[in-house]
Design a protein around this motif. Structure first.
Motif, mmCIF file in Angstrom:
data_model
loop_
_atom_site.group_PDB
_atom_site.id
_atom_site.type_symbol
_atom_site.label_atom_id
_atom_site.label_comp_id
_atom_site.label_asym_id
_atom_site.label_seq_id
_atom_site.Cartn_x
_atom_site.Cartn_y
_atom_site.Cartn_z
ATOM 1 N N LEU A 96 0.829 -1.199 0.000
ATOM 2 C CA LEU A 96 0.000 0.000 0.000
ATOM 3 C C LEU A 96 0.867 1.254 0.000
ATOM 4 O O LEU A 96 0.583 2.228 -0.717
ATOM 5 N N ALA A 97 1.930 1.250 0.810
ATOM 6 C CA ALA A 97 2.834 2.400 0.840
ATOM 7 C C ALA A 97 3.467 2.627 -0.526
ATOM 8 O O ALA A 97 3.605 3.775 -0.975
ATOM 9 N N ALA A 98 3.854 1.558 -1.214
ATOM 10 C CA ALA A 98 4.465 1.691 -2.544
ATOM 11 C C ALA A 98 3.464 2.271 -3.550
ATOM 12 O O ALA A 98 3.821 3.113 -4.383
ATOM 13 N N HIS A 161 11.641 2.613 4.588
ATOM 14 C CA HIS A 161 11.094 3.760 5.313
ATOM 15 C C HIS A 161 10.916 4.971 4.398
ATOM 16 O O HIS A 161 9.984 5.754 4.585
ATOM 17 N N LEU A 162 11.794 5.119 3.407
ATOM 18 C CA LEU A 162 11.635 6.215 2.451
ATOM 19 C C LEU A 162 10.346 6.068 1.648
ATOM 20 O O LEU A 162 9.627 7.046 1.413
ATOM 21 N N ILE A 163 10.067 4.850 1.220
ATOM 22 C CA ILE A 163 8.820 4.624 0.486
ATOM 23 C C ILE A 163 7.629 4.960 1.382
ATOM 24 O O ILE A 163 6.677 5.632 0.954
ATOM 25 N N ALA A 164 7.696 4.514 2.626
ATOM 26 C CA ALA A 164 6.608 4.819 3.558
ATOM 27 C C ALA A 164 6.482 6.321 3.784
ATOM 28 O O ALA A 164 5.366 6.857 3.881
ATOM 29 N N GLU A 165 7.615 7.015 3.845
ATOM 30 C CA GLU A 165 7.592 8.471 4.017
ATOM 31 C C GLU A 165 6.899 9.148 2.847
ATOM 32 O O GLU A 165 6.081 10.061 3.032
ATOM 33 N N ARG A 170 0.961 9.628 7.674
ATOM 34 C CA ARG A 170 1.813 9.540 8.868
ATOM 35 C C ARG A 170 1.551 8.275 9.674
ATOM 36 O O ARG A 170 2.491 7.651 10.177
ATOM 37 N N LEU A 171 0.304 7.877 9.787
ATOM 38 C CA LEU A 171 0.004 6.663 10.547
ATOM 39 C C LEU A 171 0.574 5.425 9.853
ATOM 40 O O LEU A 171 1.085 4.508 10.511
ATOM 41 N N LEU A 172 0.494 5.397 8.530
ATOM 42 C CA LEU A 172 1.066 4.284 7.771
ATOM 43 C C LEU A 172 2.571 4.252 7.951
ATOM 44 O O LEU A 172 3.165 3.184 8.194
#
Length: 239
Positions: A96-98, A161-165, A170-172
């Motif tokens: 999902l983050a990607a 973590h960069l992908i998530a950023e 923020r919660l993800l």
């Protein structure tokens, strides 16, 4: 615990943290073992204060646990059920983050500015940053145990973590970082094939992101996580 260098006096807090983390990751402090702060301070040739600070940081990493009246102990290794739960959570969160990161990067990239850099020459565009983090270093020459793979684990975590950023939630992001999955997984087992294959899988994710194909980026992340899971499964066959 033999062979650990005394902590340098410069950057003392970080140095003690790295020294204690290495002991835990290498099982020099065995999983479940109680940690004697005074003995550890003598070994590292520091006062107990930076050791306590390091243990507090390691508690937030999930590598040690603190119990009232009992002090700190090294966290037990993941069981197979816990490992499966960790992988399941990553499969929910990281594809999902990607997907979200791909869409946001495509929406926010100014026309004609796809590869702008900062004045210092560091990559400024998110895809450049991700491409840089996708390249994973091999074992550190002359090092053994966790010291040999520490930079690999740091870089690997930075990529995810960069992908998530860049996903913009923020919660993800917080949920992915809080899993501390890399430390837990590499405390179990480190297949040497991770070095080359993981980097290739990272680049497949970035390639899909660069093409603006959000679904393909999510699929590539999912494939990477499943492959990483399979590379760790031999640990449980040995135990």
């Amino acid at each position: 615990m033999d062979g650990v260098r005394p902590a340098r006096r410069t950057t003392l807090a970080d140095d003690v943290y790295e020294s204690v983390r290495t002991l835990v990751m290498d099982h020099a402090v065995a999983p479940g073992e109680r940690i004697n702060i005074d003995a550890l301070a003598r070994q590292l040739e520091v006062s107990p204060t930076p050791v306590r600070e390091a243990l507090a940081r390691l508690e937030s990493d999930g590598l040690v646990r603190k119990r009232a009246l009992a002090g700190y102990t090294a966290t037990p290794l993941l069981t197979r059920a816990e490992f499966d739960e960790l992988v399941e959570m990553r499969l929910i969160l990281e594809p999902l983050a990607a997907v979200r990161a791909t869409r946001r990067i495509a929406d926010e990239t100014p026309a004609g500015n796809e590869r702008a850099s900062t004045d210092e020459g560091a990559p400024a565009h998110p895809l450049d940053r991700l491409r840089s983090a996708a390249d994973l270093p091999g074992p550190a020459p002359g090092s053994e145990g966790f010291a040999a793979i520490a930079e690999f684990t740091n870089t690997d975590a930075r990529f995810h973590h960069l992908i998530a950023e860049h996903a913009g939630n923020r919660l993800l992001y917080d949920a992915i970082v809080r899993l501390r999955s890399h430390l837990h997984l590499f405390r179990l087992y480190f297949p040497t094939t991770h070095h080359g294959i993981s980097g290739e899988e990272h680049h497949r994710v970035v390639d899909a992101m660069a093409a603006g194909d959000a679904d393909a980026a999510g699929d590539a992340m999912r494939a990477h996580l499943l492959s990483a899971r399979d590379r760790h499964l031999p640990f449980f066959a040995q135990t």
